[in-house]
Design a protein around this motif. Structure first.
Motif, PDB file in Angstrom:
ATOM      1  N   MET A   1       0.848  -1.094  -0.157  1.00 27.27           N
ATOM      2  CA  MET A   1      -0.054  -0.002   0.013  1.00 27.27           C
ATOM      3  C   MET A   1       0.754   1.329  -0.179  1.00 27.27           C
ATOM      4  SD  MET A   1      -2.119   1.824   2.976  1.00 27.27           S
ATOM      5  CE  MET A   1      -2.688   0.504   3.915  1.00 27.27           C
ATOM      6  N   ASP A   2       0.686   2.059  -0.918  1.00 30.43           N
ATOM      7  CA  ASP A   2       1.425   3.499  -1.041  1.00 30.43           C
ATOM      8  C   ASP A   2       0.767   4.422  -0.391  1.00 30.43           C
ATOM      9  OD1 ASP A   2       3.733   2.127  -2.214  1.00 30.43           O
ATOM     10  OD2 ASP A   2       3.026   2.381  -4.074  1.00 30.43           O
ATOM     11  N   ARG A   3      -0.606   4.368  -0.783  1.00 28.98           N
ATOM     12  CA  ARG A   3      -1.444   5.553  -0.007  1.00 28.98           C
ATOM     13  C   ARG A   3      -1.325   5.518   1.342  1.00 28.98           C
ATOM     14  NH1 ARG A   3      -7.806   5.948  -1.426  1.00 28.98           N
ATOM     15  NH2 ARG A   3      -7.874   8.312  -0.749  1.00 28.98           N
ATOM     16  N   VAL A  30      -2.062  -6.849  17.556  1.00 30.36           N
ATOM     17  CA  VAL A  30      -2.460  -8.228  17.618  1.00 30.36           C
ATOM     18  C   VAL A  30      -2.863  -8.818  16.350  1.00 30.36           C
ATOM     19  CG1 VAL A  30      -4.276  -9.837  18.180  1.00 30.36           C
ATOM     20  CG2 VAL A  30      -3.137  -8.181  19.999  1.00 30.36           C
ATOM     21  N   ALA A  31      -3.184  -8.145  15.331  1.00 33.79           N
ATOM     22  CA  ALA A  31      -3.556  -8.299  13.980  1.00 33.79           C
ATOM     23  C   ALA A  31      -2.367  -8.150  12.869  1.00 33.79           C
ATOM     24  CB  ALA A  31      -4.667  -7.614  13.471  1.00 33.79           C
ATOM     25  N   GLU A  32      -1.245  -7.581  13.479  1.00 33.68           N
ATOM     26  CA  GLU A  32      -0.220  -7.406  12.850  1.00 33.68           C
ATOM     27  C   GLU A  32      -0.355  -6.442  11.583  1.00 33.68           C
ATOM     28  OE1 GLU A  32       2.027 -11.134  11.898  1.00 33.68           O
ATOM     29  OE2 GLU A  32       1.918 -11.753  13.978  1.00 33.68           O
ATOM     30  N   VAL A  33      -1.081  -5.477  11.932  1.00 42.33           N
ATOM     31  CA  VAL A  33      -1.249  -4.184  10.936  1.00 42.33           C
ATOM     32  C   VAL A  33      -0.246  -3.261  11.327  1.00 42.33           C
ATOM     33  CG1 VAL A  33      -3.041  -2.881  10.056  1.00 42.33           C
ATOM     34  CG2 VAL A  33      -3.647  -5.021  10.500  1.00 42.33           C
ATOM     35  N   ARG A  77       2.195   3.505   6.768  1.00 42.23           N
ATOM     36  CA  ARG A  77       1.031   3.985   5.982  1.00 42.23           C
ATOM     37  C   ARG A  77      -0.166   4.292   6.443  1.00 42.23           C
ATOM     38  NH1 ARG A  77       5.000   5.625   4.089  1.00 42.23           N
ATOM     39  NH2 ARG A  77       5.926   4.887   2.152  1.00 42.23           N
ATOM     40  N   ARG A  78      -0.260   3.927   7.825  1.00 41.00           N
ATOM     41  CA  ARG A  78      -1.773   4.029   8.504  1.00 41.00           C
ATOM     42  C   ARG A  78      -1.203   4.636   9.691  1.00 41.00           C
ATOM     43  NH1 ARG A  78      -2.744  -1.671   6.758  1.00 41.00           N
ATOM     44  NH2 ARG A  78      -4.318  -1.465   5.088  1.00 41.00           N
ATOM     45  N   LEU A  79      -2.412   5.850  10.057  1.00 46.28           N
ATOM     46  CA  LEU A  79      -1.918   6.542  11.359  1.00 46.28           C
ATOM     47  C   LEU A  79      -3.409   6.556  12.038  1.00 46.28           C
ATOM     48  CD1 LEU A  79      -0.683   8.579  13.169  1.00 46.28           C
ATOM     49  CD2 LEU A  79      -1.225  10.282  11.683  1.00 46.28           C
ATOM     50  N   VAL A  80      -3.486   6.368  13.425  1.00 42.46           N
ATOM     51  CA  VAL A  80      -4.376   6.350  14.185  1.00 42.46           C
ATOM     52  C   VAL A  80      -4.248   7.828  15.006  1.00 42.46           C
ATOM     53  CG1 VAL A  80      -5.705   5.557  16.136  1.00 42.46           C
ATOM     54  CG2 VAL A  80      -4.732   4.197  14.648  1.00 42.46           C
ATOM     55  N   ALA A 171     -13.795  -1.019  12.671  1.00 33.28           N
ATOM     56  CA  ALA A 171     -14.594  -1.724  11.428  1.00 33.28           C
ATOM     57  C   ALA A 171     -14.778  -0.642  10.345  1.00 33.28           C
ATOM     58  CB  ALA A 171     -16.022  -2.157  11.896  1.00 33.28           C
ATOM     59  N   ALA A 172     -14.555   0.657  10.871  1.00 35.19           N
ATOM     60  CA  ALA A 172     -14.983   1.877  10.001  1.00 35.19           C
ATOM     61  C   ALA A 172     -13.716   1.868   9.186  1.00 35.19           C
ATOM     62  CB  ALA A 172     -15.144   3.171  10.662  1.00 35.19           C
ATOM     63  N   THR A 173     -12.601   1.362   9.426  1.00 32.89           N
ATOM     64  CA  THR A 173     -11.349   1.616   8.718  1.00 32.89           C
ATOM     65  C   THR A 173     -11.133   0.617   7.509  1.00 32.89           C
ATOM     66  OG1 THR A 173     -10.022   0.280  10.102  1.00 32.89           O
ATOM     67  CG2 THR A 173     -10.276   2.523  10.718  1.00 32.89           C
ATOM     68  N   GLY A 174     -11.746  -0.558   7.988  1.00 30.60           N
ATOM     69  CA  GLY A 174     -11.176  -1.624   6.900  1.00 30.60           C
ATOM     70  C   GLY A 174     -10.012  -2.165   6.825  1.00 30.60           C
ATOM     71  N   TRP A 175      -9.310  -1.928   8.023  1.00 27.42           N
ATOM     72  CA  TRP A 175      -7.770  -2.387   8.186  1.00 27.42           C
ATOM     73  C   TRP A 175      -7.518  -3.729   8.478  1.00 27.42           C
ATOM     74  CZ3 TRP A 175      -5.584   2.545  11.062  1.00 27.42           C
ATOM     75  CH2 TRP A 175      -5.724   3.641  10.335  1.00 27.42           C
ATOM     76  N   VAL A 176      -8.816  -4.232   9.266  1.00 29.38           N
ATOM     77  CA  VAL A 176      -8.527  -5.571   9.697  1.00 29.38           C
ATOM     78  C   VAL A 176      -9.472  -6.443   9.564  1.00 29.38           C
ATOM     79  CG1 VAL A 176      -8.218  -7.090  11.776  1.00 29.38           C
ATOM     80  CG2 VAL A 176      -7.404  -5.003  11.626  1.00 29.38           C
ATOM     81  N   THR A 177      -9.476  -7.554   8.765  1.00 30.46           N
ATOM     82  CA  THR A 177     -10.630  -8.439   8.371  1.00 30.46           C
ATOM     83  C   THR A 177     -11.217  -8.946   9.794  1.00 30.46           C
ATOM     84  OG1 THR A 177      -9.228 -10.426   7.970  1.00 30.46           O
ATOM     85  CG2 THR A 177      -9.763  -8.681   6.179  1.00 30.46           C
ATOM     86  N   GLY A 178     -12.236  -9.629   9.636  1.00 27.18           N
ATOM     87  CA  GLY A 178     -12.849 -10.506  10.876  1.00 27.18           C
ATOM     88  C   GLY A 178     -11.884 -11.523  11.462  1.00 27.18           C
ATOM     89  N   ARG A 179     -11.408 -12.238  10.304  1.00 29.07           N
ATOM     90  CA  ARG A 179     -10.472 -13.383  10.666  1.00 29.07           C
ATOM     91  C   ARG A 179      -9.316 -13.122  11.397  1.00 29.07           C
ATOM     92  NH1 ARG A 179      -6.379 -15.971   9.054  1.00 29.07           N
ATOM     93  NH2 ARG A 179      -5.988 -18.193   9.172  1.00 29.07           N
ATOM     94  N   GLU A 180      -8.773 -11.806  10.936  1.00 32.82           N
ATOM     95  CA  GLU A 180      -7.366 -11.221  11.611  1.00 32.82           C
ATOM     96  C   GLU A 180      -7.710 -11.030  13.069  1.00 32.82           C
ATOM     97  OE1 GLU A 180      -6.764  -8.473   8.781  1.00 32.82           O
ATOM     98  OE2 GLU A 180      -4.794  -9.336   8.034  1.00 32.82           O
ATOM     99  N   GLU A 181      -8.852 -10.198  13.220  1.00 32.93           N
ATOM    100  CA  GLU A 181      -9.162  -9.821  14.317  1.00 32.93           C
ATOM    101  C   GLU A 181      -9.280 -10.826  15.553  1.00 32.93           C
ATOM    102  OE1 GLU A 181     -11.138  -5.960  16.678  1.00 32.93           O
ATOM    103  OE2 GLU A 181     -11.961  -6.524  14.916  1.00 32.93           O
ATOM    104  N   ARG A 182     -10.227 -11.757  15.057  1.00 26.22           N
ATOM    105  CA  ARG A 182     -10.700 -12.966  15.842  1.00 26.22           C
ATOM    106  C   ARG A 182      -9.548 -13.902  16.055  1.00 26.22           C
ATOM    107  NH1 ARG A 182     -14.650 -13.618  12.092  1.00 26.22           N
ATOM    108  NH2 ARG A 182     -13.390 -15.230  11.103  1.00 26.22           N
ATOM    109  N   ASP A 183      -8.370 -14.065  15.191  1.00 24.89           N
ATOM    110  CA  ASP A 183      -7.288 -14.957  15.383  1.00 24.89           C
ATOM    111  C   ASP A 183      -6.401 -14.262  16.417  1.00 24.89           C
ATOM    112  OD1 ASP A 183      -8.424 -16.625  13.642  1.00 24.89           O
ATOM    113  OD2 ASP A 183      -7.148 -16.552  12.150  1.00 24.89           O
TER     114      ASP A 183
END
Length: 184
Positions: A1-3, A30-33, A77-80, A171-183
């Protein structure tokens, strides 16, 4: 991801921005994002304010630009970003100048009733700022309610756990899929 992408978490004092921001960051770890987190309130904390910048917006932008450049140089590339009024449309230029013109901006406005905000502020403000914080919190809640852009996701925090709120914010970001978060 460049953006570059930024999650703006705004809301009145006592709504839980910082706490939720750190919980979001933990879930991303935890989701390694890959991401960075910035407490926006600290970007402009200088006293006295520069004479040409009484609201500290220019110095906050300069600091954000410098900090983001360091994170971007590491490949992030991601900032909170947490800050009371960060979700308002007039802050968009700050993030575009600091992070790039094509930055994707996700706005989340945390809300709470006056009673909830007061309870939380009374629990944390043990010094002389309580009355100013209470008045400012109510004023900012009205301002944010009236002026937050239409694309802002509004999330109520009253009577909810930090974990539930953070999940909804994430969830509003789309940065983590449900599987990554559950795992995680």
């Amino acid at each position: 991801m460049d953006r570059a992408e930024v999650l703006l978490i705004g809301g009145r004092a006592g709504v839980g921005k910082s706490t939720v921001g750190w919980e979001v960051s933990d879930r991303l770890r935890v989701a390694e994002v890959a991401h960075a987190i910035v407490e926006g309130d600290f970007m402009g904390q200088v006293h006295p304010a520069p004479p040409d910048d009484p609201h500290r917006a220019a110095i906050a932008e300069r600091n954000l630009t410098a900090v983001w450049a360091n994170y971007a140089a590491l490949g992030h590339r991601r900032l909170v970003y947490t800050n009371t009024v960060s979700v308002l449309a007039e802050t968009e230029g700050t993030f575009r100048r600091a992070m790039g013109a094509d930055v994707r901006i996700v706005r989340v406005l945390l809300t709470a009733t006056d009673a909830t905000a007061e309870q939380r502020l009374r629990g944390r403000e043990i010094g002389s700022e309580l009355q100013r914080e209470l008045a400012g919190s109510a004023r900012k809640a009205r301002l944010l309610d009236e002026r937050a852009p239409a694309d802002t996701v509004r999330i109520t925090t009253d009577g909810r756990t930090v974990m539930d709120i953070a999940a909804e914010v994430l969830a509003a970001t789309g940065w983590v899929t449900g599987r990554e978060e559950r795992d995680g």
